[in-house]
Write an enzyme that holds these catalytic residues in place. Structure first.
Site, PDB file in Angstrom:
ATOM      1  N   GLN A  84     -18.377   5.189   3.046  1.00  0.00           N
ATOM      2  CA  GLN A  84     -18.751   6.265   3.524  1.00  0.00           C
ATOM      3  C   GLN A  84     -18.794   6.547   5.107  1.00  0.00           C
ATOM      4  N   GLU A  91       0.758  -1.283  -0.159  1.00  0.00           N
ATOM      5  CA  GLU A  91       0.021   0.098  -0.051  1.00  0.00           C
ATOM      6  C   GLU A  91       0.735   1.302   0.099  1.00  0.00           C
ATOM      7  N   TYR A 125       3.356   1.963   1.913  1.00  0.00           N
ATOM      8  CA  TYR A 125       4.205   2.492   3.367  1.00  0.00           C
ATOM      9  C   TYR A 125       5.372   2.220   3.366  1.00  0.00           C
ATOM     10  N   HIS A 134      -1.479   3.867  -1.834  1.00  0.00           N
ATOM     11  CA  HIS A 134      -2.548   4.802  -1.454  1.00  0.00           C
ATOM     12  C   HIS A 134      -2.645   5.962  -2.545  1.00  0.00           C
ATOM     13  N   ARG A 144       2.373  -8.746   4.352  1.00  0.00           N
ATOM     14  CA  ARG A 144       1.532  -8.067   3.324  1.00  0.00           C
ATOM     15  C   ARG A 144       2.290  -7.511   2.167  1.00  0.00           C
TER      16      ARG A 144
HETATM   17  P1  FAD Z   1     -36.360   7.848   0.974  1.00  0.00           P
HETATM   18  O1  FAD Z   1     -35.386   7.035   0.614  1.00  0.00           O
HETATM   19  O2  FAD Z   1     -36.802   9.228   0.281  1.00  0.00           O
HETATM   20  O3  FAD Z   1     -37.545   6.889   1.601  1.00  0.00           O
HETATM   21  C1  FAD Z   1     -39.039   7.717   1.898  1.00  0.00           C
HETATM   22  C2  FAD Z   1     -39.843   6.596   1.377  1.00  0.00           C
HETATM   23  O4  FAD Z   1     -41.289   7.095   1.976  1.00  0.00           O
HETATM   24  C3  FAD Z   1     -40.390   6.339   0.219  1.00  0.00           C
HETATM   25  O5  FAD Z   1     -40.280   5.051  -0.302  1.00  0.00           O
HETATM   26  C4  FAD Z   1     -41.608   6.879  -0.033  1.00  0.00           C
HETATM   27  O6  FAD Z   1     -42.462   6.076  -0.923  1.00  0.00           O
HETATM   28  C5  FAD Z   1     -42.184   6.797   1.223  1.00  0.00           C
HETATM   29  N1  FAD Z   1     -43.232   7.666   1.424  1.00  0.00           N
HETATM   30  C6  FAD Z   1     -43.300   9.036   1.579  1.00  0.00           C
HETATM   31  N2  FAD Z   1     -44.399   9.540   2.100  1.00  0.00           N
HETATM   32  C7  FAD Z   1     -45.310   8.462   2.275  1.00  0.00           C
HETATM   33  C8  FAD Z   1     -46.718   8.105   2.718  1.00  0.00           C
HETATM   34  N3  FAD Z   1     -47.459   9.324   3.179  1.00  0.00           N
HETATM   35  N4  FAD Z   1     -46.997   7.252   3.208  1.00  0.00           N
HETATM   36  C9  FAD Z   1     -46.116   5.960   2.815  1.00  0.00           C
HETATM   37  N5  FAD Z   1     -45.108   6.318   2.258  1.00  0.00           N
HETATM   38  C10 FAD Z   1     -44.400   7.364   1.938  1.00  0.00           C
HETATM   39  N6  FAD Z   1     -26.981   7.955  -0.121  1.00  0.00           N
HETATM   40  C11 FAD Z   1     -25.737   7.339  -0.020  1.00  0.00           C
HETATM   41  O7  FAD Z   1     -25.404   7.464   1.292  1.00  0.00           O
HETATM   42  N7  FAD Z   1     -24.720   7.005  -0.712  1.00  0.00           N
HETATM   43  C12 FAD Z   1     -25.181   7.029  -2.144  1.00  0.00           C
HETATM   44  O8  FAD Z   1     -24.286   6.717  -2.832  1.00  0.00           O
HETATM   45  C13 FAD Z   1     -26.159   7.496  -2.477  1.00  0.00           C
HETATM   46  N8  FAD Z   1     -26.674   7.524  -3.757  1.00  0.00           N
HETATM   47  C14 FAD Z   1     -27.671   7.473  -4.220  1.00  0.00           C
HETATM   48  C15 FAD Z   1     -28.015   7.626  -5.571  1.00  0.00           C
HETATM   49  C16 FAD Z   1     -29.127   8.206  -6.259  1.00  0.00           C
HETATM   50  C17 FAD Z   1     -29.268   8.183  -7.682  1.00  0.00           C
HETATM   51  C18 FAD Z   1     -30.186   8.704  -5.194  1.00  0.00           C
HETATM   52  C19 FAD Z   1     -31.614   9.196  -5.712  1.00  0.00           C
HETATM   53  C20 FAD Z   1     -29.841   8.709  -4.067  1.00  0.00           C
HETATM   54  C21 FAD Z   1     -28.682   8.464  -3.573  1.00  0.00           C
HETATM   55  N9  FAD Z   1     -28.630   8.465  -2.096  1.00  0.00           N
HETATM   56  C22 FAD Z   1     -27.207   7.894  -1.560  1.00  0.00           C
HETATM   57  C23 FAD Z   1     -29.310   8.929  -1.153  1.00  0.00           C
HETATM   58  C24 FAD Z   1     -29.955   7.979  -0.367  1.00  0.00           C
HETATM   59  O9  FAD Z   1     -30.672   7.031  -0.864  1.00  0.00           O
HETATM   60  C25 FAD Z   1     -31.043   8.699   0.601  1.00  0.00           C
HETATM   61  O10 FAD Z   1     -30.325   9.703   1.344  1.00  0.00           O
HETATM   62  C26 FAD Z   1     -31.922   7.760   1.421  1.00  0.00           C
HETATM   63  O11 FAD Z   1     -32.754   7.024   0.494  1.00  0.00           O
HETATM   64  C27 FAD Z   1     -32.763   8.726   2.538  1.00  0.00           C
HETATM   65  O12 FAD Z   1     -33.401   7.878   3.192  1.00  0.00           O
HETATM   66  P2  FAD Z   1     -34.970   7.973   3.711  1.00  0.00           P
HETATM   67  O13 FAD Z   1     -35.379   6.929   4.261  1.00  0.00           O
HETATM   68  O14 FAD Z   1     -34.900   9.104   4.482  1.00  0.00           O
HETATM   69  O15 FAD Z   1     -35.958   8.679   2.565  1.00  0.00           O
HETATM   70  P1  NAP Z   2     -26.676  17.840  -3.214  1.00  0.00           P
HETATM   71  O1  NAP Z   2     -25.465  17.201  -2.944  1.00  0.00           O
HETATM   72  O2  NAP Z   2     -27.260  18.831  -1.935  1.00  0.00           O
HETATM   73  O3  NAP Z   2     -26.668  18.643  -4.560  1.00  0.00           O
HETATM   74  C1  NAP Z   2     -27.573  19.382  -5.030  1.00  0.00           C
HETATM   75  C2  NAP Z   2     -27.075  19.994  -6.458  1.00  0.00           C
HETATM   76  O4  NAP Z   2     -27.912  21.096  -6.776  1.00  0.00           O
HETATM   77  C3  NAP Z   2     -25.821  20.928  -6.055  1.00  0.00           C
HETATM   78  O5  NAP Z   2     -24.966  21.053  -7.181  1.00  0.00           O
HETATM   79  C4  NAP Z   2     -26.538  22.390  -5.837  1.00  0.00           C
HETATM   80  O6  NAP Z   2     -24.948  23.231  -6.454  1.00  0.00           O
HETATM   81  C5  NAP Z   2     -27.468  22.468  -6.976  1.00  0.00           C
HETATM   82  N1  NAP Z   2     -28.638  23.234  -6.393  1.00  0.00           N
HETATM   83  C6  NAP Z   2     -28.992  23.444  -5.174  1.00  0.00           C
HETATM   84  N2  NAP Z   2     -30.109  24.190  -5.250  1.00  0.00           N
HETATM   85  C7  NAP Z   2     -30.277  24.720  -6.474  1.00  0.00           C
HETATM   86  C8  NAP Z   2     -31.184  25.364  -7.234  1.00  0.00           C
HETATM   87  N3  NAP Z   2     -32.092  26.229  -6.359  1.00  0.00           N
HETATM   88  N4  NAP Z   2     -31.479  25.376  -8.353  1.00  0.00           N
HETATM   89  C9  NAP Z   2     -30.147  25.039  -9.022  1.00  0.00           C
HETATM   90  N5  NAP Z   2     -29.237  24.213  -8.321  1.00  0.00           N
HETATM   91  C10 NAP Z   2     -29.136  24.137  -7.096  1.00  0.00           C
HETATM   92  O7  NAP Z   2     -28.102  16.984  -3.402  1.00  0.00           O
HETATM   93  P2  NAP Z   2     -28.213  15.667  -4.251  1.00  0.00           P
HETATM   94  O8  NAP Z   2     -27.396  15.720  -5.677  1.00  0.00           O
HETATM   95  O9  NAP Z   2     -29.804  15.897  -4.733  1.00  0.00           O
HETATM   96  O10 NAP Z   2     -28.010  14.556  -3.485  1.00  0.00           O
HETATM   97  C11 NAP Z   2     -28.665  14.144  -2.293  1.00  0.00           C
HETATM   98  C12 NAP Z   2     -27.913  13.490  -1.032  1.00  0.00           C
HETATM   99  O11 NAP Z   2     -27.751  12.072  -1.785  1.00  0.00           O
HETATM  100  C13 NAP Z   2     -26.672  14.215  -0.972  1.00  0.00           C
HETATM  101  O12 NAP Z   2     -26.540  15.065  -0.031  1.00  0.00           O
HETATM  102  C14 NAP Z   2     -25.625  12.936  -0.953  1.00  0.00           C
HETATM  103  O13 NAP Z   2     -25.081  12.966   0.127  1.00  0.00           O
HETATM  104  C15 NAP Z   2     -26.624  11.682  -1.360  1.00  0.00           C
HETATM  105  N6  NAP Z   2     -25.857  10.869  -2.380  1.00  0.00           N
HETATM  106  C16 NAP Z   2     -24.676  10.565  -2.096  1.00  0.00           C
HETATM  107  C17 NAP Z   2     -23.939  10.009  -3.028  1.00  0.00           C
HETATM  108  C18 NAP Z   2     -22.472   9.615  -2.689  1.00  0.00           C
HETATM  109  O14 NAP Z   2     -21.841   8.952  -3.793  1.00  0.00           O
HETATM  110  N7  NAP Z   2     -22.047   9.512  -1.675  1.00  0.00           N
HETATM  111  C19 NAP Z   2     -24.600   9.934  -4.408  1.00  0.00           C
HETATM  112  C20 NAP Z   2     -25.655  10.428  -4.828  1.00  0.00           C
HETATM  113  C21 NAP Z   2     -26.627  10.900  -3.512  1.00  0.00           C
HETATM  114  P3  NAP Z   2     -25.173  24.836  -6.595  1.00  0.00           P
HETATM  115  O15 NAP Z   2     -25.987  25.364  -5.587  1.00  0.00           O
HETATM  116  O16 NAP Z   2     -23.911  25.234  -6.824  1.00  0.00           O
HETATM  117  O17 NAP Z   2     -25.819  24.831  -7.750  1.00  0.00           O
HETATM  118 FE1  SF4 Z   3     -17.659   0.752   4.648  1.00  0.00          FE
HETATM  119 FE2  SF4 Z   3     -19.965  -0.165   5.709  1.00  0.00          FE
HETATM  120 FE3  SF4 Z   3     -19.941   1.030   3.309  1.00  0.00          FE
HETATM  121 FE4  SF4 Z   3     -18.914  -1.380   3.714  1.00  0.00          FE
HETATM  122  S1  SF4 Z   3     -20.941  -0.710   3.729  1.00  0.00           S
HETATM  123  S2  SF4 Z   3     -17.803   0.419   2.529  1.00  0.00           S
HETATM  124  S3  SF4 Z   3     -17.953  -1.413   5.780  1.00  0.00           S
HETATM  125  S4  SF4 Z   3     -19.292   2.114   5.365  1.00  0.00           S
END
Ligand code: FAD
Ligand code: NAP
Ligand code: SF4
Length: 690
Positions: free
Chosen positions: A355, A175, A177, A263, A225
């Site tokens: 994460q 890695e 090191y 790394h 390693r």
């Molecule tokens: P949500 O996942 O939004 O779930 C809310 C649920 O509530 C939904 O299923 C909805 O149908 C339900 N609901 C709402 N209102 C009602 C109601 N009145 N009755 C019944 N059901 C209802 N996060 C990461 O940490 N790492 C990532 O790499 C990552 N990648 C992502 C990639 C994409 C494309 C997207 C879209 C998201 C990603 N996220 C990632 C974000 C992550 O998925 C969200 O932060 C997470 O799902 C939030 O969880 P939650 O349970 O708060 O809400």
């Molecule tokens: P986000 O990370 O908060 O990004 C939102 C984007 O929209 C930013 O680029 C922001 O940049 C822009 N924005 C905000 N307000 C705006 C407005 N009024 N008009 C136009 N642009 C605007 O949110 P997200 O991409 O929706 O992701 C949601 C969450 O899911 C994130 O917080 C993230 O942690 C999680 N997630 C994580 C991963 C991962 O790989 N770890 C992947 C996907 C999602 P500007 O304000 O500069 O334009």
């Molecule tokens: Fe790390 Fe858990 Fe994500 Fe696996 S699932 S990479 S152990 S945070």
């Protein structure tokens, strides 16, 4: 808990669960828990947590645990006051760790980690004064006597590990090191007996292993390693790597573990977009070479092995004698036990997101796990029976709601989980469609089974209204209703060629030229989704993935590094944000660079500092700066809105008005800075306390 009996012939994983006889001792199966720094190593006040963390994993049946790295002296610290094992007093503090692991029938080795020029402190030392790209501190070049002192520190550390009850040590030689830095001309410019020829450059690891063996005796495990694929310019050639392996085996090592990539390498090696078992061919190459020469030292293979099926397959194919899994045992300490009991579908699979583990370590926080917040929190986050079982509604079956509902039910509450959608998972159902995020489906499988096992009453395709919840007679309601996309209010956005990320990921047709509004995590993911041809994720095709990142057989190129050959992009994409500065600055510390590099390789244009002026049939008009100067049309057939999200919590007020206790978690609680790590952690912690 009774020690796990593995190694049954009837097991679905006969190779994985077969004991490994090392002559003087036997490992109960072929799973080595790879070294992971949790941050608990660095403070004696955290040792109780460390004891519980290791004991839990030993109880889960792992064959050999390797601790996070302990420095053999101050120069070897990763950062100031890193965990060090250099005195008998320090060794005594480790005794409860080894005793706890042994009480569970496990075995544990201490990793000796000297960081050399990767050290984040001014005492750093290295073969030559060459600063690394990942630390601001230029190391001091060691004198010959200085090199001797480092060797003695390694040997003393191993002796102390034995005093502390460890079953062995792992000498960290990969890695990038300290030891690795001696091996290659990239970092070793010395002209004395520790530099120049390869025989001189490899003298350091050989001396360390030889002298350690002499000091600890024959009945003590020494894992070395070994960096089999450096993935840096001027890395080792394959003949050099093999020569080192021969010498390490001859010097008294018990096991050779595989190291992949320094790394500072610009090739991802453990992220979720890396195919499963992507580097096992390297160990196999080494094993075949050594076996052909009659050298039978057991070899461990590693990197992105996260299910018993994959582990079994690599062992069955004769790739290696053991598999190393690190993060999969953070995600599920009972991985081996569940596999042995034929319950592999109940394993909480590591999705390789980094994460809550690696990203935390880089932020100087304790490591845990996104899918298992109990990891490394075993003494603090305890899921005990509920004192008063109650009837609880959880609204929303996204990550927050699934974690809360299953934890509540496990504690004995009567839990009703509602989701308006036809499937559990919330936004994870969108995340798993991103090329390179296929692993996210494993979390949905895990929670689906956990919902069944814990007896949660699941109501899908059911929108929970205030009336339904009022009439349900619930003692408590947990709102996990998530988020809704933010409206960026761009003039012209109602046109048919403007789509939300939800529509795109659910399969709406998208044109050839695309402008993406917003470059957060979702903007980046949508860009990846649009540039990779449908059904052609490189994560599912090892050959394509290796080509994309320029990884080749180390016999073809030093360190296994060649020119990357990414596949052509499926679309022409422009990714935009209003902020100035680099796009993706807020992405994960250890994965953001991968997302950026991958999109750049597929020709995505990244444009910061824009104002969104209007959308026209031709595309998106933007301007720059506070004066809205230099208007420019980004020609696009489709414009995708990824402008962040807002909380969805409209049920809170009517429920409160009805006098029902309401708890709001996940995106419903706070949309800013939301991710699944926070959602699952918050759901679990609330449920542990109710
Ligand atoms: P949500 O996942 O939004 O779930 C809310 C649920 O509530 C939904 O299923 C909805 O149908 C339900 N609901 C709402 N209102 C009602 C109601 N009145 N009755 C019944 N059901 C209802 N996060 C990461 O940490 N790492 C990532 O790499 C990552 N990648 C992502 C990639 C994409 C494309 C997207 C879209 C998201 C990603 N996220 C990632 C974000 C992550 O998925 C969200 O932060 C997470 O799902 C939030 O969880 P939650 O349970 O708060 O809400
Ligand atoms: P986000 O990370 O908060 O990004 C939102 C984007 O929209 C930013 O680029 C922001 O940049 C822009 N924005 C905000 N307000 C705006 C407005 N009024 N008009 C136009 N642009 C605007 O949110 P997200 O991409 O929706 O992701 C949601 C969450 O899911 C994130 O917080 C993230 O942690 C999680 N997630 C994580 C991963 C991962 O790989 N770890 C992947 C996907 C999602 P500007 O304000 O500069 O334009
Ligand atoms: Fe790390 Fe858990 Fe994500 Fe696996 S699932 S990479 S152990 S945070």
């Amino acid at each position: 808990m009774a020690p796990v009996q593995t190694g049954h012939v009837t097991s679905p994983y006969p190779h994985l669960l077969e004991p490994l006889d090392l002559g003087f001792t036997t490992l109960r199966n072929r799973v080595l828990m790879g070294s992971m720094h949790t941050g608990l190593e660095d403070s004696r006040t955290d040792f109780d947590r460390l004891i519980a963390y290791f004991a839990e994993r030993a109880a889960g049946g792992v064959g050999l645990i390797v601790t996070g790295g302990f420095a053999p002296n101050q120069e070897g610290w990763a950062k100031p006051f890193s965990g060090t094992l250099a005195t008998s007093a320090q060794a005594r503090r480790h005794l409860p760790i080894t005793q706890a692991v042994h009480a569970e029938g496990g075995k544990i080795a201490l990793q000796i980690l000297h960081t050399g020029r990767y050290a984040y402190h001014p005492l750093a030392v290295a073969p030559s004064r060459i600063k690394s790209p990942i630390s601001p501190f230029a190391p001091r070049a060691l004198t010959g006597r200085g090199v001797e002192r480092q060797i003695r520190a390694f040997v003393r550390c191993a002796q102390l590990a034995r005093e502390a009850g460890y079953d062995g040590v792992e000498i960290m030689g990969s890695e990038g090191y300290f030891i690795n830095q001696f091996l290659v001309t990239h970092t070793n410019h010395r002209t004395d007996e520790w530099g120049g020829s390869y025989a001189n450059r490899m003298r350091l690891p050989v001396e360390i292993v030889q002298r350690t063996r002499e000091a600890v005796g024959e009945d003590f495990i020494i894992v070395y390693r070994l960096s089999m694929l450096d993935l840096v310019p001027d890395g080792s050639t394959w003949p050099e790597v093999v020569e080192l392996a021969r010498a390490i085996a001859a010097s008294g090592a018990t096991i050779i573990n595989t190291g992949i990539g320094w790394h500072e390498a610009r090739v991802p090696t453990i992220a979720t977009s890396v195919p499963r078992a992507a580097f096992t061919w390297v160990t196999q190459k080494m094993r075949d070479t050594l076996r052909a020469e009659g050298i039978t030292i057991p070899l461990v293979t590693t990197n992105r092995i996260n299910t018993p099926e994959v582990a079994e397959q690599v062992l069955a194919e004769g790739v290696a004698d053991m598999v190393s899994m690190a993060r999969p045992l953070l995600a599920d300490p009972h991985f081996v036990r569940k596999a042995a009991e034929g319950r592999a579908d109940r394993i909480n699979t590591c999705i390789a997101c980094n994460q809550a583990c690696l990203d935390h370590v880089f932020q100087n926080k304790h490591a845990s796990c996104l899918v298992n917040p109990l990891a490394a929190n075993e003494t603090e986050l305890v899921i005990g029976p509920a004192p008063t079982p109650r009837k609880v509604a959880v609204v929303g079956a996204g990550p927050a709601g699934m974690a809360a509902a299953t934890t509540l039910a496990e504690r004995g509450h009567e839990v009703h989980l509602y989701d308006a959608a036809e499937a559990i998972g919330g936004q994870f159902n969108l995340a798993r469609r991103i090329p390179g995020k296929e692993e996210f489906a494993e979390t949905l499988r895990y929670f689906a089974n956990r919902i069944t096992d814990t007896g949660v009453h699941l109501h899908l395709a059911t929108e929970a209204t205030a009336d339904l919840l009022r009439e349900g007679g619930f003692d408590e309601v947990v709102l996990a209703t998530g988020v809704t996309p933010r409206d960026p209010e761009i003039p012209g956005q109602d046109a048919p060629h403007v789509l939300s990320y939800v529509e795109v990921l659910q399969g709406a047709p998208v044109g050839q030229r695309v402008a993406i509004v917003g470059a957060g995590g979702i903007g980046f993911d949508v860009a990846e989704f649009l540039v990779v041809p449908e059904g052609d994720s490189p994560t599912l095709d090892l050959k394509e993935w290796l080509q994309e990142w320029g990884v080749v057989d180390p016999e073809e190129a030093r360190g296994g590094l060649a020119k990357p050959q990414p596949a052509p992009a499926a679309r022409q994409v422009t990714l935009l944000q209003r902020k100035r500065g680099k796009l993706g600055a807020g992405l994960g510390k250890t994965t953001g660079w991968i997302h950026r590099a991958s999109l750049v390789a597929r020709g995505v244009t990244m444009l910061p500092g824009v104002n969104y002026e209007r959308i026209t049939p031709e595309g998106l008009v933007v301007s720059f700066g506070p004066e809205h100067a230099n208007e420019r049309l980004i020609e696009a057939d489709t414009i995708v809105l990824c402008a962040g999200q807002e909380s969805l919590r409209s049920l809170e007020a009517p429920l409160q008005a009805a006098g029902i206790p309401v708890h709001v978690i996940g995106g419903a609680d706070e949309a800013a800075e939301l991710d699944a790590k926070r959602a699952i952690d918050q759901g679990t912690r609330l449920a542990a306390a109710l």
